[in-house]
Design an enzyme around this catalytic site. Structure first.
Site, PDB file in Angstrom:
ATOM      1  N   TYR A 132       0.841  -1.210   0.000  1.00  0.00           N
ATOM      2  CA  TYR A 132       0.000   0.000   0.000  1.00  0.00           C
ATOM      3  C   TYR A 132       0.874   1.259   0.000  1.00  0.00           C
ATOM      4  O   TYR A 132       0.656   2.184  -0.797  1.00  0.00           O
ATOM      5  CB  TYR A 132      -0.907  -0.056   1.231  1.00  0.00           C
ATOM      6  CG  TYR A 132      -1.602   1.221   1.621  1.00  0.00           C
ATOM      7  CD1 TYR A 132      -2.685   1.719   0.896  1.00  0.00           C
ATOM      8  CD2 TYR A 132      -1.195   1.938   2.750  1.00  0.00           C
ATOM      9  CE1 TYR A 132      -3.330   2.891   1.282  1.00  0.00           C
ATOM     10  CE2 TYR A 132      -1.830   3.101   3.142  1.00  0.00           C
ATOM     11  CZ  TYR A 132      -2.893   3.574   2.408  1.00  0.00           C
ATOM     12  OH  TYR A 132      -3.528   4.734   2.783  1.00  0.00           O
TER      13      TYR A 132
HETATM   14  N1  LIG Z   1      -6.919   5.059   6.851  1.00  0.00           N
HETATM   15  C1  LIG Z   1      -5.884   5.829   7.135  1.00  0.00           C
HETATM   16  O1  LIG Z   1      -5.412   5.900   8.290  1.00  0.00           O
HETATM   17  C2  LIG Z   1      -5.272   6.661   6.047  1.00  0.00           C
HETATM   18  C3  LIG Z   1      -4.132   7.425   6.337  1.00  0.00           C
HETATM   19  C4  LIG Z   1      -3.620   8.262   5.338  1.00  0.00           C
HETATM   20  C5  LIG Z   1      -4.205   8.298   4.086  1.00  0.00           C
HETATM   21  N2  LIG Z   1      -5.300   7.519   3.816  1.00  0.00           N
HETATM   22  C6  LIG Z   1      -5.904   7.651   2.475  1.00  0.00           C
HETATM   23  O2  LIG Z   1      -6.969   8.580   2.598  1.00  0.00           O
HETATM   24  C7  LIG Z   1      -7.898   8.373   1.539  1.00  0.00           C
HETATM   25  C8  LIG Z   1      -9.310   8.472   2.098  1.00  0.00           C
HETATM   26  O3  LIG Z   1      -9.491   7.520   3.110  1.00  0.00           O
HETATM   27  P1  LIG Z   1     -10.972   7.186   3.626  1.00  0.00           P
HETATM   28  O4  LIG Z   1     -10.823   6.582   4.961  1.00  0.00           O
HETATM   29  O5  LIG Z   1     -11.855   8.353   3.397  1.00  0.00           O
HETATM   30  O6  LIG Z   1     -11.371   6.055   2.580  1.00  0.00           O
HETATM   31  P2  LIG Z   1     -12.707   5.189   2.538  1.00  0.00           P
HETATM   32  O7  LIG Z   1     -13.702   5.677   3.547  1.00  0.00           O
HETATM   33  O8  LIG Z   1     -12.312   3.747   2.571  1.00  0.00           O
HETATM   34  O9  LIG Z   1     -13.295   5.561   1.095  1.00  0.00           O
HETATM   35  C9  LIG Z   1     -12.786   5.008  -0.048  1.00  0.00           C
HETATM   36  C10 LIG Z   1     -13.558   5.560  -1.234  1.00  0.00           C
HETATM   37  O10 LIG Z   1     -13.027   4.991  -2.430  1.00  0.00           O
HETATM   38  C11 LIG Z   1     -14.116   4.523  -3.196  1.00  0.00           C
HETATM   39  N3  LIG Z   1     -13.736   3.423  -4.065  1.00  0.00           N
HETATM   40  C12 LIG Z   1     -13.101   2.281  -3.706  1.00  0.00           C
HETATM   41  N4  LIG Z   1     -12.956   1.494  -4.784  1.00  0.00           N
HETATM   42  C13 LIG Z   1     -13.524   2.155  -5.835  1.00  0.00           C
HETATM   43  C14 LIG Z   1     -13.719   1.855  -7.206  1.00  0.00           C
HETATM   44  N5  LIG Z   1     -13.299   0.692  -7.744  1.00  0.00           N
HETATM   45  N6  LIG Z   1     -14.358   2.760  -7.991  1.00  0.00           N
HETATM   46  C15 LIG Z   1     -14.809   3.925  -7.470  1.00  0.00           C
HETATM   47  N7  LIG Z   1     -14.662   4.271  -6.179  1.00  0.00           N
HETATM   48  C16 LIG Z   1     -14.034   3.383  -5.372  1.00  0.00           C
HETATM   49  C17 LIG Z   1     -15.140   4.065  -2.165  1.00  0.00           C
HETATM   50  O11 LIG Z   1     -16.383   3.878  -2.781  1.00  0.00           O
HETATM   51  P3  LIG Z   1     -17.482   2.800  -2.206  1.00  0.00           P
HETATM   52  O12 LIG Z   1     -18.340   3.587  -1.267  1.00  0.00           O
HETATM   53  O13 LIG Z   1     -18.205   2.366  -3.426  1.00  0.00           O
HETATM   54  O14 LIG Z   1     -16.717   1.696  -1.546  1.00  0.00           O
HETATM   55  C18 LIG Z   1     -15.047   5.235  -1.211  1.00  0.00           C
HETATM   56  O15 LIG Z   1     -15.786   6.332  -1.704  1.00  0.00           O
HETATM   57  C19 LIG Z   1      -7.525   7.055   0.891  1.00  0.00           C
HETATM   58  O16 LIG Z   1      -6.865   7.320  -0.324  1.00  0.00           O
HETATM   59  C20 LIG Z   1      -6.546   6.428   1.899  1.00  0.00           C
HETATM   60  O17 LIG Z   1      -5.593   5.609   1.257  1.00  0.00           O
HETATM   61  C21 LIG Z   1      -5.838   6.722   4.759  1.00  0.00           C
END
Ligand SMILES: NC(=O)c1ccc[n+]([C@@H]2O[C@H](COP(=O)([O-])OP(=O)(O)OC[C@H]3O[C@@H](n4cnc5c(N)ncnc54)[C@H](OP(=O)(O)O)[C@@H]3O)[C@@H](O)[C@H]2O)c1
Length: 223
Positions: A132
């Site tokens: 990742y």
């Molecule tokens: N978790 C952490 O601690 C962390 C830390 C730093 C950065 N980040 C990054 O921050 C960002 C936002 O995180 P978050 O927690 O808001 O993410 P999240 O809640 O998991 O949301 C992911 C989004 O991506 C969409 N998605 C996934 N697969 C897709 C596809 N094939 N086509 C279209 N849309 C798709 C999902 O749609 P669906 O509703 O259809 O699933 C959802 O809208 C991510 O890029 C993550 O890598 C995360």
């Protein structure tokens, strides 16, 4: 403040959804990619539009048509720690496709949500997490080499708790954690600040009010 037309990839996600609401609250036009038609109703409740397409299935041309005449693209999608192939397809290839779609749609401004490269490395999270981190860095490289008006925001580990309204934001910060609400507010400020361009900014918990934190990163405006 000028009203913008913003297209969000990841609009149904934790960060993307809060950005969409805040942009709408400020009077911007907001649309975003949804995988299922039934996801449109919840967005419609606050005036955002869902356009159906799976990032892994649409072509760059099709994605460009879904984006339409936007002022900015925000990419906050992610595979969410699922398998490595999904991470490659969404967090990696998905960004490449969105960059191509931005060019095809004629949208210069592109804000990408990435991650601290050193995030949680001390915890030995395993090969999936290492993959990742590698894929996210690859996406940063691809966007930073593009000729778009790009911004890469690297938030620390995300928390689902109320925003503090204050952060630490700069080219290099120590990885701690930050609420999705504060990430969303920071993204909204960045989308609206043309003085932040072709920059990588790291974001974590801190004491600077978000508008001030963003303004202090405008090039040529540093103390
Ligand atoms: N978790 C952490 O601690 C962390 C830390 C730093 C950065 N980040 C990054 O921050 C960002 C936002 O995180 P978050 O927690 O808001 O993410 P999240 O809640 O998991 O949301 C992911 C989004 O991506 C969409 N998605 C996934 N697969 C897709 C596809 N094939 N086509 C279209 N849309 C798709 C999902 O749609 P669906 O509703 O259809 O699933 C959802 O809208 C991510 O890029 C993550 O890598 C995360």
């Amino acid at each position: 403040m000028e009203n913008l037309n913003v297209f969000i990839i990841g609009i149904t996600g934790g960060v993307g959804g809060q950005v969409a609401r805040e942009l709408r609250r400020r009077g911007d036009d907001v649309a975003g990619l949804i995988r299922k038609p039934e996801q449109a109703a919840a967005l419609g409740e606050f005036g955002a539009e869902g356009r159906v397409g799976d990032l892994t299935a649409v072509s760059a041309r099709e994605l460009a048509d879904l984006i339409g005449p936007a002022d900015a693209i925000l990419f906050s999608a992610g595979a969410g720690g699922s398998d490595m192939d999904a991470t490659t397809a969404i967090d990696g290839d998905g960004v490449d496709k969105a960059i191509e779609a931005a060019h095809l749609a004629g949208v210069a401004r592109f804000v990408l949500v990435s991650v601290f490269p050193e995030a949680w490395r001390d915890r030995n999270e395993g090969p999936g997490f290492e993959h990742y981190i590698r894929v996210k860095k690859g996406a940063d490289v691809a966007l930073s080499r593009s000729d778009l008006d790009w911004v890469i925001l690297r938030p620390a580990a995300l928390l689902d708790e109320p925003g503090r309204g204050t952060v630490a934001l700069g080219p290099a910060e120590i990885h701690v954690e930050v609420s999705r609400a504060d990430v969303a507010e920071t993204l909204v400020e960045i989308v609206h600040e043309p003085g932040i361009s072709r920059q990588i900014l790291e974001l974590t918990t801190g004491d600077t009010p978000i508008p001030l934190a963003v303004a202090s990163n405008i090039r040529g405006d540093r103390a």
